[in-house]
Scaffold this active site. Structure first.
Site, PDB file in Angstrom:
ATOM      1  CB  SER A 240      -0.980  -0.077   1.255  1.00 20.57           C
ATOM      2  OG  SER A 240      -0.369  -0.486   2.451  1.00 20.57           O
ATOM      3  CG  HIS A 270      -0.712  -5.216   1.804  1.00 23.59           C
ATOM      4  ND1 HIS A 270      -0.204  -5.254   3.181  1.00 23.59           N
ATOM      5  CD2 HIS A 270      -0.604  -3.964   1.297  1.00 23.59           C
ATOM      6  CE1 HIS A 270       0.259  -3.873   3.306  1.00 23.59           C
ATOM      7  NE2 HIS A 270       0.073  -3.140   2.244  1.00 23.59           N
ATOM      8  CG  HIS A 317       6.098  -8.751   8.078  1.00 27.42           C
ATOM      9  ND1 HIS A 317       6.908  -8.087   7.396  1.00 27.42           N
ATOM     10  CD2 HIS A 317       4.876  -8.199   8.381  1.00 27.42           C
ATOM     11  CE1 HIS A 317       6.649  -6.795   7.167  1.00 27.42           C
ATOM     12  NE2 HIS A 317       5.293  -6.914   7.472  1.00 27.42           N
ATOM     13  NE  ARG A 326       2.544  -3.647  12.300  1.00 24.59           N
ATOM     14  CZ  ARG A 326       2.248  -3.825  11.115  1.00 24.59           C
ATOM     15  NH1 ARG A 326       1.710  -2.831  10.142  1.00 24.59           N
ATOM     16  NH2 ARG A 326       2.603  -4.974  10.393  1.00 24.59           N
ATOM     17  CG  ASP A 372      -3.241  -7.925   8.975  1.00 26.17           C
ATOM     18  OD1 ASP A 372      -3.765  -6.985   9.269  1.00 26.17           O
ATOM     19  OD2 ASP A 372      -2.470  -8.236   7.839  1.00 26.17           O
TER      20      ASP A 372
HETATM   21  N1  HAX Z   1       1.788 -19.660   6.163  1.00 25.87           N
HETATM   22  C1  HAX Z   1       2.214 -20.540   5.159  1.00 25.87           C
HETATM   23  N2  HAX Z   1       3.055 -20.461   4.414  1.00 25.87           N
HETATM   24  C2  HAX Z   1       3.862 -19.350   4.514  1.00 25.87           C
HETATM   25  C3  HAX Z   1       3.405 -18.449   5.404  1.00 25.87           C
HETATM   26  C4  HAX Z   1       2.264 -18.410   6.209  1.00 25.87           C
HETATM   27  N3  HAX Z   1       1.718 -17.762   7.164  1.00 25.87           N
HETATM   28  N4  HAX Z   1       4.230 -17.412   5.380  1.00 25.87           N
HETATM   29  C5  HAX Z   1       5.090 -17.528   4.227  1.00 25.87           C
HETATM   30  N5  HAX Z   1       4.908 -18.776   3.757  1.00 25.87           N
HETATM   31  C6  HAX Z   1       5.578 -19.181   2.745  1.00 25.87           C
HETATM   32  C7  HAX Z   1       5.498 -18.564   1.249  1.00 25.87           C
HETATM   33  O1  HAX Z   1       4.082 -18.744   0.853  1.00 25.87           O
HETATM   34  C8  HAX Z   1       6.552 -18.910   0.649  1.00 25.87           C
HETATM   35  O2  HAX Z   1       6.111 -20.348  -0.197  1.00 25.87           O
HETATM   36  P1  HAX Z   1       6.840 -20.630  -1.441  1.00 25.87           P
HETATM   37  O3  HAX Z   1       8.080 -20.729  -1.352  1.00 25.87           O
HETATM   38  O4  HAX Z   1       5.967 -21.819  -1.622  1.00 25.87           O
HETATM   39  O5  HAX Z   1       6.176 -19.558  -2.093  1.00 25.87           O
HETATM   40  C9  HAX Z   1       7.504 -19.338   1.710  1.00 25.87           C
HETATM   41  O6  HAX Z   1       6.821 -19.464   2.889  1.00 25.87           O
HETATM   42  C10 HAX Z   1       8.493 -18.278   1.886  1.00 25.87           C
HETATM   43  O7  HAX Z   1       7.916 -17.052   1.976  1.00 25.87           O
HETATM   44  P2  HAX Z   1       8.525 -15.783   3.089  1.00 25.87           P
HETATM   45  O8  HAX Z   1       9.790 -15.406   2.420  1.00 25.87           O
HETATM   46  O9  HAX Z   1       8.795 -16.228   4.522  1.00 25.87           O
HETATM   47  O10 HAX Z   1       7.385 -14.671   3.220  1.00 25.87           O
HETATM   48  P3  HAX Z   1       7.136 -13.602   1.816  1.00 25.87           P
HETATM   49  O11 HAX Z   1       8.053 -12.501   2.187  1.00 25.87           O
HETATM   50  O12 HAX Z   1       7.233 -14.304   0.439  1.00 25.87           O
HETATM   51  O13 HAX Z   1       5.760 -13.192   2.004  1.00 25.87           O
HETATM   52  C11 HAX Z   1       3.730 -12.751   3.496  1.00 25.87           C
HETATM   53  C12 HAX Z   1       5.345 -12.775   3.203  1.00 25.87           C
HETATM   54  C13 HAX Z   1       3.378 -11.888   4.574  1.00 25.87           C
HETATM   55  C14 HAX Z   1       3.102 -12.518   2.190  1.00 25.87           C
HETATM   56  C15 HAX Z   1       3.739 -14.248   3.919  1.00 25.87           C
HETATM   57  O14 HAX Z   1       4.124 -14.597   5.135  1.00 25.87           O
HETATM   58  C16 HAX Z   1       1.925 -14.703   3.979  1.00 25.87           C
HETATM   59  O15 HAX Z   1       1.602 -14.888   2.951  1.00 25.87           O
HETATM   60  N6  HAX Z   1       1.539 -14.571   5.226  1.00 25.87           N
HETATM   61  C17 HAX Z   1       0.132 -14.924   5.268  1.00 25.87           C
HETATM   62  C18 HAX Z   1      -0.708 -13.554   4.947  1.00 25.87           C
HETATM   63  C19 HAX Z   1      -0.572 -12.449   5.901  1.00 25.87           C
HETATM   64  O16 HAX Z   1      -0.644 -12.700   6.960  1.00 25.87           O
HETATM   65  N7  HAX Z   1      -0.305 -11.518   5.231  1.00 25.87           N
HETATM   66  C20 HAX Z   1      -0.213 -10.114   6.120  1.00 25.87           C
HETATM   67  C21 HAX Z   1       1.138  -9.723   6.185  1.00 25.87           C
HETATM   68  C22 HAX Z   1       1.167  -8.456   7.207  1.00 25.87           C
HETATM   69  C23 HAX Z   1       0.717  -7.277   6.209  1.00 25.87           C
HETATM   70  O17 HAX Z   1       1.108  -6.906   5.201  1.00 25.87           O
HETATM   71  N8  HAX Z   1      -0.476  -6.833   6.320  1.00 25.87           N
HETATM   72  O18 HAX Z   1      -0.903  -5.894   6.018  1.00 25.87           O
END
Ligand code: HAX
Length: 435
Positions: A240, A270, A317, A326, A372
């Site tokens: 964002s 996000h 994250h 937070r 979240d």
């Molecule tokens: N559950 C399962 N798998 C997860 C995970 C979770 N909570 N978090 C990361 N992973 C996986 C990723 O999908 C990725 O898998 P692939 O290699 O198969 O693609 C792997 O672990 C490596 O990811 P990472 O490097 O640890 O994390 P990223 O930087 O790629 O992504 C995210 C960060 C926040 C998008 C990710 O942790 C996620 O999808 N979390 C769940 C959704 C979530 O809570 N989002 C909110 C984040 C905070 C925010 O921005 N709020 O607005």
């Protein structure tokens, strides 16, 4: 399937192994200043954004203008009888880095009030949309619809000097912030409270006025203040913030830029994760007939989610490598105000078991909860059970940070953002796969 789609699918299937190979075997190979892993992998860790408004340390979490969350809450002026600061004082603080006095805060409160009237056509537009439209779509459309009011646009068209760009950007940003709570509350009550509306009380500050328009009693005014401040800023690289900055870098005004940023916030990875957390948790509790699960049942459900290829929402994250402060700030609120709430208890159980499961699963770099994981519980407790709406609350808060940032972007004359792309063939050549 059309021929076009069929051909496209074949191309995608042929291309995917190339990208996977580059990431698996050559992620550390340098491409100019970055690695192949960073070029394909969402620019993780690439330091190419500058902001002084907040900084996210992977181990410590966010600092706003150098202050941690508890320091920020402690330093800023508070409304009488309130535990959390005025949002208006926080806006002053994010913009300037200075803690405002009571008097300076009152001036911002008065300025917000003077700008708060939402033009009637915004409501007409909202009312013309199908009622089942997602509230984030409505929120973004409402913001965009006010673009005709942009001071930046008017002054740009009149030939304003570059040195003055920050001024109308500040004006547009302040006007937007003053109006967002009313727009958010209107969407909420139109969609979920039988289209009944509660007028604003202009004697109140932003947090209390929001609680009033939502129709929720104290201490929801403090929930609003806490929630908007916690969600305001998380340095510049999140979707964002980055989208708002990117769009504004082309000298689009604050209305265009914020609407775009809000669209980015609407993604489930996000800002939408807060609604996903509640959806997951509620569905799970429903399966158990509304009872709290045992630890074993919970672990099984979490593993089932992972095994079905889904993420555990609210965990992980891109930058943080510890429990999000937070999350902790909201957990402290829950411990004080709703310690016996069943949903809070379940979310606390999830907190107890999920990090170990994610570590054993071995993919997520950060097994700890983010903002979240906790936020929906508080909203649910105060009667906002329509979790589709949670990201609008996030967006109202996020606006404070991103609008402060684009005001500074224009003040410092940051140029149009334009990174360089290359082709997969080029990467394969650099990696030595192709000659
Ligand atoms: N559950 C399962 N798998 C997860 C995970 C979770 N909570 N978090 C990361 N992973 C996986 C990723 O999908 C990725 O898998 P692939 O290699 O198969 O693609 C792997 O672990 C490596 O990811 P990472 O490097 O640890 O994390 P990223 O930087 O790629 O992504 C995210 C960060 C926040 C998008 C990710 O942790 C996620 O999808 N979390 C769940 C959704 C979530 O809570 N989002 C909110 C984040 C905070 C925010 O921005 N709020 O607005």
């Amino acid at each position: 399937m059309t021929k076009l789609k069929e051909t496209l699918l074949k191309k995608i299937e042929a291309h995917r192994p190339r990208t996977t190979r580059l990431l698996k075997e050559h992620a550390d190979v340098k491409v100019g200043e970055v690695t192949i892993g960073q070029a394909i992998g969402g620019a993780r860790g690439v330091k190419c954004l500058v902001t002084d408004i907040s900084y996210l340390d992977p181990m410590e979490g966010i600092r706003f203008r150098g202050k941690t969350i508890p320091e920020t809450f402690a330093a800023l002026p508070k409304a009488p009888g309130s535990d959390y600061p005025y949002v208006e004082a926080f806006w002053y603080f994010l913009l300037t880095g200075d803690v405002p006095t009571e008097e300076q805060t009152r001036e911002v409160v008065a300025d917000f009030k003077a700008r708060a009237r939402v033009p009637h056509y915004v409501y007409d537009i909202l009312r013309a949309m199908p009622r089942d439209t997602h509230p984030m779509t409505m929120f973004s459309a409402a913001i965009l619809s006010m673009q005709r009011e942009s001071q930046f646009l008017k002054r740009y068209n009149a030939g304003m000097s570059k040195m003055d760009y920050w001024d109308p950007m500040y004006e547009d940003s302040t006007t937007l912030l003053a109006r967002l709570p009313q727009i958010a509350a209107y969407i909420f009550r139109m969609k979920y409270r039988g289209d009944t509306h509660i007028p604003p009380d202009h004697d109140l500050d932003l947090g209390a006025n929001f609680a009033q328009m939502m129709g929720i009693d104290k201490p929801y005014d403090d929930v609003a203040r806490m929630y908007f401040i916690l969600h305001s800023d998380h340095e510049s690289g999140n979707i964002s913030a980055h989208t708002t900055h990117l769009v504004a870098s082309g000298l689009s005004d604050a209305y265009y830029a914020l609407s775009a940023g809000i669209n980015g916030l609407a993604g489930p990875l996000h800002g939408l994760a807060n609604q996903e957390v509640l959806r997951w948790t509620q569905a799970f509790m429903e399966k158990l007939g509304g009872k709290l699960p045992t630890e074993e049942q919970l672990k099984e459900a979490l593993w089932n989610t992972l095994k079905s290829g889904q993420v555990i929402p609210g965990y992980g994250h891109a930058v943080l490598r510890k429990t999000d402060p937070r999350y902790t700030a909201q957990r402290e609120f829950c411990l004080k105000h709703l310690p016996d709430d069943e949903l809070f208890k379940l979310v606390s159980m999830i907190y107890k078991v999920t990090p170990d499961i994610l570590m054993e699963h071995g993919k997520a770099k950060n097994p700890w909860p983010n903002v979240d994981a906790q936020s929906g519980v508080i909203q649910w407790y105060y009667g906002i059970t329509e979790y589709d709406f949670y990201t609008v609350l996030f967006g109202t808060g996020r606006a404070i940070g991103v609008l402060a940032n684009i005001t500074w972007d224009r003040a410092l004359g940051y140029p149009i953002e334009r990174p360089k792309s290359i082709t997969t063939d080029m990467l394969e050549e650099i990696a030595g796969i192709k000659k």
